[in-house]
Design a protein around this motif. Structure first.
Motif, PDB file in Angstrom:
ATOM      1  N   GLN A   1       0.961  -1.243   0.002  1.00 46.70           N
ATOM      2  CA  GLN A   1      -0.310  -0.068   0.021  1.00 46.70           C
ATOM      3  C   GLN A   1       0.833   1.325  -0.011  1.00 46.70           C
ATOM      4  OE1 GLN A   1      -2.163  -1.418   3.694  1.00 46.70           O
ATOM      5  NE2 GLN A   1      -3.993  -0.914   2.511  1.00 46.70           N
ATOM      6  N   MET A   2       0.887   1.885  -1.454  1.00 47.99           N
ATOM      7  CA  MET A   2       1.678   3.109  -1.383  1.00 47.99           C
ATOM      8  C   MET A   2       0.955   4.259  -2.176  1.00 47.99           C
ATOM      9  SD  MET A   2       5.707   1.775  -2.199  1.00 47.99           S
ATOM     10  CE  MET A   2       4.931   0.733  -3.640  1.00 47.99           C
ATOM     11  N   PRO A   3       0.715   5.570  -1.941  1.00 49.35           N
ATOM     12  CA  PRO A   3       0.291   6.387  -2.694  1.00 49.35           C
ATOM     13  C   PRO A   3       0.940   6.356  -4.047  1.00 49.35           C
ATOM     14  CG  PRO A   3       1.821   7.633  -1.277  1.00 49.35           C
ATOM     15  CD  PRO A   3       1.774   6.122  -0.626  1.00 49.35           C
ATOM     16  N   GLY A   4      -0.169   6.835  -5.095  1.00 51.91           N
ATOM     17  CA  GLY A   4       0.270   6.955  -6.398  1.00 51.91           C
ATOM     18  C   GLY A   4       0.415   5.460  -7.088  1.00 51.91           C
ATOM     19  N   VAL A   5       1.534   5.008  -7.516  1.00 52.10           N
ATOM     20  CA  VAL A   5       1.831   3.622  -8.192  1.00 52.10           C
ATOM     21  C   VAL A   5       2.103   2.583  -6.686  1.00 52.10           C
ATOM     22  CG1 VAL A   5       3.059   2.281  -9.463  1.00 52.10           C
ATOM     23  CG2 VAL A   5       2.752   4.801 -10.136  1.00 52.10           C
ATOM     24  N   ASP A   6       0.815   1.865  -6.466  1.00 52.23           N
ATOM     25  CA  ASP A   6       0.992   0.871  -5.387  1.00 52.23           C
ATOM     26  C   ASP A   6       1.880  -0.160  -5.802  1.00 52.23           C
ATOM     27  OD1 ASP A   6      -0.586  -1.041  -6.782  1.00 52.23           O
ATOM     28  OD2 ASP A   6      -2.328  -0.354  -5.727  1.00 52.23           O
ATOM     29  N   GLY A   7       2.177  -1.203  -4.874  1.00 58.07           N
ATOM     30  CA  GLY A   7       3.014  -2.501  -5.138  1.00 58.07           C
ATOM     31  C   GLY A   7       2.515  -3.418  -6.109  1.00 58.07           C
ATOM     32  N   PHE A   8       1.198  -3.533  -6.389  1.00 59.75           N
ATOM     33  CA  PHE A   8       0.669  -4.349  -7.558  1.00 59.75           C
ATOM     34  C   PHE A   8       1.120  -3.779  -9.064  1.00 59.75           C
ATOM     35  CE2 PHE A   8      -2.048  -5.998  -3.876  1.00 59.75           C
ATOM     36  CZ  PHE A   8      -1.210  -7.359  -4.008  1.00 59.75           C
ATOM     37  N   GLU A   9       0.678  -2.470  -8.802  1.00 60.84           N
ATOM     38  CA  GLU A   9       0.727  -1.772 -10.158  1.00 60.84           C
ATOM     39  C   GLU A   9       2.313  -1.729 -10.674  1.00 60.84           C
ATOM     40  OE1 GLU A   9      -2.472   1.648 -10.094  1.00 60.84           O
ATOM     41  OE2 GLU A   9      -1.210   1.996  -8.729  1.00 60.84           O
ATOM     42  N   LEU A  10       3.320  -1.630  -9.726  1.00 60.49           N
ATOM     43  CA  LEU A  10       4.513  -1.621  -9.982  1.00 60.49           C
ATOM     44  C   LEU A  10       4.872  -2.906 -10.609  1.00 60.49           C
ATOM     45  CD1 LEU A  10       7.585  -0.867  -9.929  1.00 60.49           C
ATOM     46  CD2 LEU A  10       7.697  -1.680  -7.517  1.00 60.49           C
ATOM     47  N   LEU A  11       4.347  -3.953 -10.186  1.00 63.13           N
ATOM     48  CA  LEU A  11       4.701  -5.471 -10.545  1.00 63.13           C
ATOM     49  C   LEU A  11       4.125  -5.710 -11.915  1.00 63.13           C
ATOM     50  CD1 LEU A  11       4.110  -7.518  -7.461  1.00 63.13           C
ATOM     51  CD2 LEU A  11       6.462  -6.999  -8.171  1.00 63.13           C
ATOM     52  N   ARG A  12       3.114  -5.065 -12.275  1.00 60.05           N
ATOM     53  CA  ARG A  12       2.319  -5.225 -13.707  1.00 60.05           C
ATOM     54  C   ARG A  12       3.241  -4.396 -14.571  1.00 60.05           C
ATOM     55  NH1 ARG A  12      -2.677  -5.200 -10.893  1.00 60.05           N
ATOM     56  NH2 ARG A  12      -2.790  -2.807 -10.749  1.00 60.05           N
ATOM     57  N   ALA A  13       3.906  -3.303 -14.090  1.00 60.19           N
ATOM     58  CA  ALA A  13       4.630  -2.497 -15.023  1.00 60.19           C
ATOM     59  C   ALA A  13       6.017  -3.066 -15.481  1.00 60.19           C
ATOM     60  CB  ALA A  13       4.692  -1.130 -14.368  1.00 60.19           C
ATOM     61  N   VAL A  14       6.795  -3.698 -14.644  1.00 57.76           N
ATOM     62  CA  VAL A  14       8.288  -4.144 -14.589  1.00 57.76           C
ATOM     63  C   VAL A  14       8.149  -5.372 -15.642  1.00 57.76           C
ATOM     64  CG1 VAL A  14      10.157  -5.260 -13.264  1.00 57.76           C
ATOM     65  CG2 VAL A  14       8.746  -3.466 -12.250  1.00 57.76           C
ATOM     66  N   PRO A  15       9.148  -5.316 -16.454  1.00 55.01           N
ATOM     67  CA  PRO A  15       9.259  -6.356 -17.625  1.00 55.01           C
ATOM     68  C   PRO A  15       9.833  -7.479 -16.860  1.00 55.01           C
ATOM     69  CG  PRO A  15      10.242  -4.389 -18.225  1.00 55.01           C
ATOM     70  CD  PRO A  15       9.837  -4.039 -16.944  1.00 55.01           C
ATOM     71  N   LEU A  16       9.291  -8.767 -17.085  1.00 56.71           N
ATOM     72  CA  LEU A  16       9.580  -9.900 -16.583  1.00 56.71           C
ATOM     73  C   LEU A  16      10.999 -10.117 -16.677  1.00 56.71           C
ATOM     74  CD1 LEU A  16       8.193 -12.647 -15.432  1.00 56.71           C
ATOM     75  CD2 LEU A  16       8.391 -13.600 -17.689  1.00 56.71           C
ATOM     76  N   SER A  17      11.887  -9.711 -17.516  1.00 57.29           N
ATOM     77  CA  SER A  17      13.148 -10.210 -17.393  1.00 57.29           C
ATOM     78  C   SER A  17      14.011  -9.451 -16.130  1.00 57.29           C
ATOM     79  CB  SER A  17      13.910  -9.819 -18.714  1.00 57.29           C
ATOM     80  OG  SER A  17      13.595  -8.292 -19.081  1.00 57.29           O
ATOM     81  N   GLN A  18      13.340  -8.475 -15.813  1.00 55.80           N
ATOM     82  CA  GLN A  18      13.695  -7.562 -14.764  1.00 55.80           C
ATOM     83  C   GLN A  18      13.396  -7.784 -13.276  1.00 55.80           C
ATOM     84  OE1 GLN A  18      13.770  -3.310 -15.606  1.00 55.80           O
ATOM     85  NE2 GLN A  18      15.445  -3.798 -17.239  1.00 55.80           N
ATOM     86  N   LEU A  19      12.261  -8.695 -13.204  1.00 57.46           N
ATOM     87  CA  LEU A  19      11.309  -8.827 -12.048  1.00 57.46           C
ATOM     88  C   LEU A  19      12.452  -9.604 -10.964  1.00 57.46           C
ATOM     89  CD1 LEU A  19       8.615  -8.216 -11.012  1.00 57.46           C
ATOM     90  CD2 LEU A  19       7.877 -10.598 -11.506  1.00 57.46           C
ATOM     91  N   PRO A  20      12.462  -9.065  -9.955  1.00 60.63           N
ATOM     92  CA  PRO A  20      13.168  -9.469  -8.760  1.00 60.63           C
ATOM     93  C   PRO A  20      12.253 -10.343  -7.915  1.00 60.63           C
ATOM     94  CG  PRO A  20      12.947  -7.392  -7.959  1.00 60.63           C
ATOM     95  CD  PRO A  20      12.062  -7.509  -9.433  1.00 60.63           C
ATOM     96  N   LEU A  21      13.109 -11.370  -7.264  1.00 63.05           N
ATOM     97  CA  LEU A  21      12.239 -11.971  -6.093  1.00 63.05           C
ATOM     98  C   LEU A  21      11.602 -11.099  -5.165  1.00 63.05           C
ATOM     99  CD1 LEU A  21      14.980 -14.770  -4.982  1.00 63.05           C
ATOM    100  CD2 LEU A  21      12.628 -15.181  -6.261  1.00 63.05           C
ATOM    101  N   THR A  22      10.510 -11.247  -4.810  1.00 63.94           N
ATOM    102  CA  THR A  22       9.667  -9.981  -4.086  1.00 63.94           C
ATOM    103  C   THR A  22       9.070 -10.732  -2.704  1.00 63.94           C
ATOM    104  OG1 THR A  22       9.062  -9.049  -6.277  1.00 63.94           O
ATOM    105  CG2 THR A  22       7.894  -8.347  -4.284  1.00 63.94           C
ATOM    106  N   VAL A  23       9.731  -9.922  -1.578  1.00 61.04           N
ATOM    107  CA  VAL A  23       9.036 -10.314  -0.337  1.00 61.04           C
ATOM    108  C   VAL A  23       7.902  -9.170   0.062  1.00 61.04           C
ATOM    109  CG1 VAL A  23       9.262 -10.314   2.156  1.00 61.04           C
ATOM    110  CG2 VAL A  23      11.015 -11.576   0.444  1.00 61.04           C
ATOM    111  N   PHE A  24       6.687  -9.319   0.218  1.00 61.73           N
ATOM    112  CA  PHE A  24       5.593  -8.103   0.224  1.00 61.73           C
ATOM    113  C   PHE A  24       5.756  -7.754   1.635  1.00 61.73           C
ATOM    114  CE2 PHE A  24       3.737 -10.436  -3.257  1.00 61.73           C
ATOM    115  CZ  PHE A  24       3.501  -9.287  -4.096  1.00 61.73           C
ATOM    116  N   VAL A  25       5.625  -6.575   1.882  1.00 59.16           N
ATOM    117  CA  VAL A  25       5.597  -5.820   3.310  1.00 59.16           C
ATOM    118  C   VAL A  25       4.154  -5.347   3.502  1.00 59.16           C
ATOM    119  CG1 VAL A  25       6.533  -4.019   4.861  1.00 59.16           C
ATOM    120  CG2 VAL A  25       7.965  -5.498   3.207  1.00 59.16           C
ATOM    121  N   THR A  26       3.355  -5.756   4.227  1.00 59.74           N
ATOM    122  CA  THR A  26       1.977  -5.340   4.310  1.00 59.74           C
ATOM    123  C   THR A  26       1.342  -5.432   5.573  1.00 59.74           C
ATOM    124  OG1 THR A  26      -0.205  -6.139   3.535  1.00 59.74           O
ATOM    125  CG2 THR A  26       1.632  -7.750   4.033  1.00 59.74           C
ATOM    126  N   ALA A  27       0.396  -4.525   5.735  1.00 59.03           N
ATOM    127  CA  ALA A  27      -0.547  -4.476   6.876  1.00 59.03           C
ATOM    128  C   ALA A  27      -1.642  -4.939   6.643  1.00 59.03           C
ATOM    129  CB  ALA A  27      -0.681  -2.926   7.314  1.00 59.03           C
TER     130      ALA A  27
END
Length: 267
Positions: free
Chosen positions: A57-83
């Motif tokens: 949860q972030m203002p503007g581009v949130d975590g899920f929107e970021l993941l949709r935008a990142v090309p698969l070749s650059q997508l790092p292993l992701t640990v979610f930080v969430t409330a």
């Protein structure tokens, strides 16, 4: 092996807390921090992290929107930080490499890092990407993305970045500097490349041009329009859910509802 980590959270204290805890792990190298999804998008491209701690949860581009935008070749292993509450956590548990519930406990962070180490050792990063794609489908309510579809972006990122676009014109070849291009639109089987001074026409498809242009500088905003995001001066919302982009040249372009996810990357 050093694990290159990017920390993405809109709260400076939260980023600082994760960084301090990661200092206890000598194999973790923090290569960057980002306060929002847009900053993270460019940080991923610049630093190519192996691991990302991502606030959902972030203002503007949130975590899920970021993941949709990142090309698969650059997508790092992701640990979610969430409330998020326990019901939403079920989705993370099923699809993510791991998640950390705020406030973060040292033991949980250590466990998440160990899972990352095992994932890297087992070379199952591709499987992790597939799980992230399923998660995006679940959260967005859209049909699940496939790896084949996502690899279109990966192929695009793998192409060398061109600094000039070659255009055939009346028996000669013009090499138009990329930074001079304002926008590109389709006209039948031809593409019109608009600069501040001229409009050049070449025979190509939208997909072909997208593959030749740096996606960090050029984004599709309509089925027939590509824009130089660095030349966008203003965004204006329309009642029907579309947007109008105003370029620094004064040109107005429509961003269709189908490409609405691109809006926040332009902020």
């Amino acid at each position: 092996m050093s694990i290159r980590a990017l920390i993405v959270d809109d709260e400076p204290l939260a980023r600082r807390g994760i960084a301090l805890r990661l200092a206890r792990h000598p194999d973790i190298e923090i290569v960057g921090e980002a306060a929002n999804g847009r900053e993270a998008f460019f940080a991923i491209s610049e630093h190519l992290p192996t691991l990302m701690f991502l606030d959902v949860q972030m203002p503007g581009v949130d975590g899920f929107e970021l993941l949709r935008a990142v090309p698969l070749s650059q997508l790092p292993l992701t640990v979610f930080v969430t409330a998020y509450d326990q019901y939403a956590l079920q989705a993370f548990d099923a699809n993510a490499i791991d998640y950390l519930l705020k406030p973060i406990e040292d033991a949980r962070l250590d466990a998440a890092i160990e899972r990352v180490r095992r994932a890297l050792a087992a070379r199952d990063a591709d499987d992790h990407c597939a799980r992230l794609l399923r998660l995006l489908g679940n959260v967005s309510g859209k049909p699940d993305l496939t790896l084949d579809e996502a690899l279109v972006d990966a192929d695009r990122m793998a192409q060398p970045v061109e600094e000039r676009l070659a255009i055939r014109d009346a028996g000669r070849i013009l090499r138009v500097p990329i930074e001079e291009i304002l926008w590109i639109d389709a006209a039948g089987d031809y593409m019109c490349v608009h600069t501040g001074k001229d409009t050049h026409v070449l025979r190509a498809t939208m997909r072909e041009l997208e593959s030749r242009l740096d996606p960090r500088r050029f984004q599709r905003i309509h089925r027939s329009t590509i824009v130089n995001v660095g030349r966008v001066k203003e965004l204006r919302a329309h009642l029907n859910g579309e947007y109008f982009l105003i370029l620094d040249s004064g040109q107005q372009l429509k961003l269709s509802r189908s490409y609405k996810d691109k809006v926040r990357l332009l902020h």
